[in-house]
Scaffold this motif. Structure first.
Motif, PDB file in Angstrom:
ATOM      1  N   UNK A 283      39.980  36.393  27.455  1.00  0.00           N
ATOM      2  CA  UNK A 283      38.961  35.245  27.396  1.00  0.00           C
ATOM      3  C   UNK A 283      39.149  34.067  28.272  1.00  0.00           C
ATOM      4  N   UNK A 284      40.232  34.287  29.211  1.00  0.00           N
ATOM      5  CA  UNK A 284      40.497  33.174  30.061  1.00  0.00           C
ATOM      6  C   UNK A 284      39.408  33.310  31.320  1.00  0.00           C
ATOM      7  N   UNK A 285      39.124  32.084  31.972  1.00  0.00           N
ATOM      8  CA  UNK A 285      38.381  32.463  33.169  1.00  0.00           C
ATOM      9  C   UNK A 285      39.300  32.097  34.409  1.00  0.00           C
ATOM     10  N   UNK A 286      38.874  32.803  35.431  1.00  0.00           N
ATOM     11  CA  UNK A 286      39.784  32.933  36.697  1.00  0.00           C
ATOM     12  C   UNK A 286      38.677  32.349  38.047  1.00  0.00           C
ATOM     13  N   UNK A 287      39.293  31.991  38.830  1.00  0.00           N
ATOM     14  CA  UNK A 287      38.605  31.633  40.120  1.00  0.00           C
ATOM     15  C   UNK A 287      39.631  31.761  41.197  1.00  0.00           C
TER      16      UNK A 287
ATOM     17  N   UNK B 127      44.112  36.313  54.596  1.00  0.00           N
ATOM     18  CA  UNK B 127      43.637  35.397  53.515  1.00  0.00           C
ATOM     19  C   UNK B 127      44.627  35.187  52.644  1.00  0.00           C
ATOM     20  N   UNK B 128      44.948  33.754  52.467  1.00  0.00           N
ATOM     21  CA  UNK B 128      45.744  33.379  51.174  1.00  0.00           C
ATOM     22  C   UNK B 128      44.880  33.460  50.033  1.00  0.00           C
ATOM     23  N   UNK B 129      45.195  34.096  49.208  1.00  0.00           N
ATOM     24  CA  UNK B 129      44.707  34.357  47.923  1.00  0.00           C
ATOM     25  C   UNK B 129      45.144  33.635  46.743  1.00  0.00           C
ATOM     26  N   UNK B 130      44.581  32.927  46.212  1.00  0.00           N
ATOM     27  CA  UNK B 130      45.163  32.096  44.927  1.00  0.00           C
ATOM     28  C   UNK B 130      44.133  32.246  43.633  1.00  0.00           C
ATOM     29  N   UNK B 131      44.685  32.729  42.568  1.00  0.00           N
ATOM     30  CA  UNK B 131      43.753  32.965  41.448  1.00  0.00           C
ATOM     31  C   UNK B 131      44.184  31.796  40.602  1.00  0.00           C
ATOM     32  N   UNK B 132      43.143  30.838  40.584  1.00  0.00           N
ATOM     33  CA  UNK B 132      43.467  29.860  39.465  1.00  0.00           C
ATOM     34  C   UNK B 132      43.014  30.297  38.103  1.00  0.00           C
ATOM     35  N   UNK B 133      43.484  29.675  37.065  1.00  0.00           N
ATOM     36  CA  UNK B 133      43.186  29.953  35.713  1.00  0.00           C
ATOM     37  C   UNK B 133      42.515  28.411  35.141  1.00  0.00           C
ATOM     38  N   UNK B 134      41.234  28.669  34.640  1.00  0.00           N
ATOM     39  CA  UNK B 134      40.478  27.373  34.398  1.00  0.00           C
ATOM     40  C   UNK B 134      41.454  26.645  33.162  1.00  0.00           C
ATOM     41  N   UNK B 135      41.580  25.536  33.456  1.00  0.00           N
ATOM     42  CA  UNK B 135      42.639  24.675  32.534  1.00  0.00           C
ATOM     43  C   UNK B 135      43.973  24.703  32.745  1.00  0.00           C
TER      44      UNK B 135
END
Length: 152
Positions: free
Chosen positions: A104-108, A127-135
Motif C-alpha cells: 500500500x506504500x507509494x514510492x518515487x 545513475x544514482x537511484x534513490x527510492x523514496x517512500x511517501x511519508x
C-alpha cells in the motif's frame, strides 16, 4: 521530463539531479504477481493475515527485488533518451536497502547523473537511484544503476 538527444547533452548534466518520478503505489496484487513470477512466496510477502499477526510491519512487504525491478519504469518518467539505436540495463552497483516497503506504500525514484563515459561510441552512464517512500525520510534503497546507450 528531461529530454536527452546526444552524448554531449547527457554529459551537461554530470553531477546534477536529473529529476524524480511520479509516485507509484505498490499494492498486494503487485506483490503477489511478483511472488508468482519469481517463485518467492515467503509469507512476509504473500500472507497478509500472518504478516499482521506475526510480522514486524503488521502488513506484508514488497520484495526488495520488486522495488529494484521498478527502476526502468520509474526512470522512463524522469528522462527520455532520444536518438538511440539501443539501450541496455547494464548493471547495478553499491545498492543498500534502507527499509522495507509495506503493501500500500507509494514510492518515487530520484535520479542523479554520477558519471558518463564514451566507450568507443557507446555511452555508459552511472545513475544514482534513490527510492523514496511517501511519508518517510529514510529511503527504501540507494545505489547506482548503469545504462549503456548507442546513440544513432
Amino acid at each position: 521530463m528531461l529530454i536527452i538527444n546526444s552524448f554531449e547533452e547527457y554529459r551537461s548534466h554530470l553531477g546534477k539531479e536529473l529529476g524524480v518520478s511520479q509516485w507509484h503505489r505498490i499494492d498486494q496484487g503487485q506483490i503477489t504477481h511478483f511472488a508468482d513470477a519469481t517463485l518467492d512466496h515467503q509469507w512476509i510477502h504473500v500472507d497478509p493475515e500472518r504478516a499482521q499477526n506475526e510480522g514486524p510491519f503488521e502488513t506484508t512487504i514488497a520484495h526488495g527485488y520488486l522495488t529494484l525491478s521498478l527502476i526502468p519504469y520509474l526512470w522512463k518518467q524522469i528522462a527520455e533518451v532520444r536518438n538511440i539505436k539501443m539501450e541496455i540495463n547494464y548493471g547495478i552497483e553499491h545498492f543498500k536497502f534502507g527499509q522495507a516497503v509495506t503493501s500500500g506504500s507509494e514510492v518515487q525514484l530520484k535520479a542523479k547523473l554520477l558519471s558518463i563515459a564514451d566507450l568507443r561510441g557507446i555511452t555508459k552512464v552511472n545513475i544514482e537511484a534513490i527510492l523514496m517512500i511517501k511519508g518517510s525520510e529514510k529511503p527504501a534503497y540507494k545505489g547506482e544503476v548503469v545504462f549503456l546507450y548507442h546513440f544513432a
